[in-house]
Design a protein around this motif. Sequence first.
Motif, PDB file in Angstrom:
ATOM      1  N   UNK A 308       0.852  -1.185   0.000  1.00  0.00           N
ATOM      2  CA  UNK A 308       0.000   0.000   0.000  1.00  0.00           C
ATOM      3  C   UNK A 308       0.891   1.240   0.000  1.00  0.00           C
ATOM      4  N   UNK A 309       0.662   2.150  -0.936  1.00  0.00           N
ATOM      5  CA  UNK A 309       1.526   3.335  -1.003  1.00  0.00           C
ATOM      6  C   UNK A 309       0.705   4.573  -1.364  1.00  0.00           C
ATOM      7  N   UNK A 317      -2.631   5.821  -2.876  1.00  0.00           N
ATOM      8  CA  UNK A 317      -2.861   5.738  -4.316  1.00  0.00           C
ATOM      9  C   UNK A 317      -3.136   4.310  -4.761  1.00  0.00           C
ATOM     10  N   UNK A 318      -2.697   3.341  -3.940  1.00  0.00           N
ATOM     11  CA  UNK A 318      -2.879   1.929  -4.296  1.00  0.00           C
ATOM     12  C   UNK A 318      -3.069   1.128  -3.021  1.00  0.00           C
ATOM     13  N   UNK A 353      -8.411  -8.496  -4.168  1.00  0.00           N
ATOM     14  CA  UNK A 353      -9.462  -7.476  -4.122  1.00  0.00           C
ATOM     15  C   UNK A 353      -8.781  -6.112  -4.181  1.00  0.00           C
ATOM     16  N   UNK A 354      -8.788  -5.491  -5.357  1.00  0.00           N
ATOM     17  CA  UNK A 354      -8.085  -4.226  -5.580  1.00  0.00           C
ATOM     18  C   UNK A 354      -9.004  -3.085  -5.174  1.00  0.00           C
ATOM     19  N   UNK A 355      -8.749  -2.544  -3.981  1.00  0.00           N
ATOM     20  CA  UNK A 355      -9.676  -1.599  -3.370  1.00  0.00           C
ATOM     21  C   UNK A 355      -9.434  -0.166  -3.829  1.00  0.00           C
ATOM     22  N   UNK A 356      -8.168   0.255  -3.932  1.00  0.00           N
ATOM     23  CA  UNK A 356      -7.813   1.592  -4.408  1.00  0.00           C
ATOM     24  C   UNK A 356      -6.770   1.429  -5.505  1.00  0.00           C
ATOM     25  N   UNK A 357      -7.092   1.869  -6.710  1.00  0.00           N
ATOM     26  CA  UNK A 357      -6.164   1.739  -7.836  1.00  0.00           C
ATOM     27  C   UNK A 357      -6.166   3.057  -8.621  1.00  0.00           C
ATOM     28  N   UNK A 363      -5.953  -3.685 -14.908  1.00  0.00           N
ATOM     29  CA  UNK A 363      -6.273  -5.038 -14.474  1.00  0.00           C
ATOM     30  C   UNK A 363      -7.700  -5.197 -14.006  1.00  0.00           C
ATOM     31  N   UNK A 364      -7.980  -6.387 -13.469  1.00  0.00           N
ATOM     32  CA  UNK A 364      -9.285  -6.736 -12.919  1.00  0.00           C
ATOM     33  C   UNK A 364      -9.307  -6.416 -11.434  1.00  0.00           C
ATOM     34  N   UNK A 365     -10.367  -5.773 -10.971  1.00  0.00           N
ATOM     35  CA  UNK A 365     -10.399  -5.357  -9.563  1.00  0.00           C
ATOM     36  C   UNK A 365     -10.709  -6.517  -8.627  1.00  0.00           C
TER      37      UNK A 365
END
Length: 657
Positions: A308-309, A317-318, A353-357, A363-365
Amino acid sequence: MMKKYTCALLLLLSACWAGAQDLDSLLNLNAFTEESALQKILNKNVAVSAQKLSARETPGIISLVTAEEIQNSGARDLTDVLRMIPGFDVLQDLQFVMGIGLRGSWANEGKVLVMVDGQPFNDLLYQGVAVGNRFPVDAIERIEIIRGPGSAIYGGSAEYGVINILTKAANSLNGVAVYGTGGFHADAVGRTNGGVMAAHKSDDFAWDLSAFAGQGIVSDASPYADAIQQYDASDLAQTTQADPLNLNLGLRYKNLAFRTMYDQFETSDPLLDISFKNFFADLRYEWAITHKLKLVPQVKYYNQVPWTYGSKGETPDFEARATRLLTEVDAAYEFSRKASVNFGALYFHDNGDYQIVPDNFTGTRDLNLDNMAFYAQGLFKHRLANATIGFRYEKNNRYGAAFVPRLALTKKIENLHFKVLYSQAFRAPSLQNINIARTGDIKPEKSDVFELELGYQFTPEMLLSLNAFSISTRRIMIYGSEGTDDSFQEWYENDTKSGSQGLELVYSIRRKVWYGSLTYSYSRAISGNTVEVYEVPQTDRQYAGFPAHKVTVSTSINATPHFTVNPTLIYAGKRYAYTQLDDEDTPVSTELDPYLLANIFLNYRDLLPGLTAGIGAYDVFNERPAIAQAYNGEYAPIPGRSREYIVKLAYQINFKK
């Protein structure tokens, strides 16, 4: 400068050799007296090996580090320990996050498996392991390292090596222990770490609990401005952090064992905060069906929020959560004293599970992976050699299948031992590798690894071993990016070929009042490398950030029964790194000078009953070797720390049996 290095090394090597000559005349050697302290270490079975073999016969190139050696050296973190191991180095990845290099190659993403009490620390997004002021070295019972492939047994995160960390609480401790470390630079506090452990062991029931936390910095350089990233000048002691937290609980009732762990690591560069959060749970049962057949069914669950950054003090941001549910049955069958087999099967399901991108995320969330694997390894003992034959077959619903065989001949014949090893190994694509694959498709890496080791025990106290290796990796997975801000794109893709070749030497002496170890590592890039970001224009024999030559010397002298003096030296040859931009804003590689890290630590056991205290200095000559990026990733080297003064305290109370 080089004269100083050469003189220092020659003096120390001469001292080591003179001490070796005092052991006995080399014409009258006898290694068959009462088991020496060195033999006790070498003859222990190695847990990281699937079979019960000593370090000298295990089918792998093995390094063992004991709690005594860690304590005497004054190691501040796992980085200090790894730097003393042949072939290992620590380099920068991105955003001041440091990772592992092995045998001259960048090995951080899925090429070295790192385990703590059986729990893998490689993150599920990228299969990397952030190191630095993270692991509680003062809580470690021993570290078992395979300098070579482990895929046949451990799967697609162990392509180049395995690091197995065993803590005191989970293994040897039967009591309560507390410990603390302080590190101090001239103008900054380098780290303040501390922990507590408690454990109780009995035949039927055992429990252990440990906690570790701390605060640290990545560097104390000031003022610092990255010529490539073009940061504003800042004091890194104020703008970077390396703060660990680890909670570890184990329970065992007879043959049923449960372990759970939470690990958190917060770090940063001058602009961004980065965090790694990991939760593990593991339930297993050792079932002795007969005296020959043993089954170990187990269930593991991982829940991670790695990498996480975002800008300091702002919304990330991610952020992505990665989970894995794994079921496995491992079996061991002993046909006789001379023939046995380990085999097993596993299945796991991964979810990302891509929460913040970012807005331009391709890609697929919500990404799901299903994976199954079968593995087997047989050991056949003969008076001429032990033969190990094994394989692993793994199949994934997204990237297909991988099959890797393993062959080994090993034997200890009186004072001599030899190992002839051939392994194929693979690196399995992880969630993020698949999710942002450039063409929508990515394949597992595949490596061919040849290793040969010869060793000779001159006396019960002295061993010399030399190994050679050749690693050739095909379909190597490479990260790429282009553009800035709204136009920024990133991806993974398979490149054609990379790898390395080299030699590693270890010379060990262990007497009653002192011990010492000398190691030498040489590695060079293979011909035909196609990964441009690894290359530097000055030479085709070294990859970015890596020295071709490394020498380490560690010694411990018992000045009294309780007081030890412990000097260590690490010499690394010249390196090349991308350090600045040219007129067209293209990163330029320059040569980094060789360095000599000289360290000294004084350790006093039982200052009071159960109390151990130590004080020392790391980087006595204030060399401050920079931590280079392992590829052309548009980050200049992290400035090295200045001389750091170390203070350690540890207190232990043992329960009565």
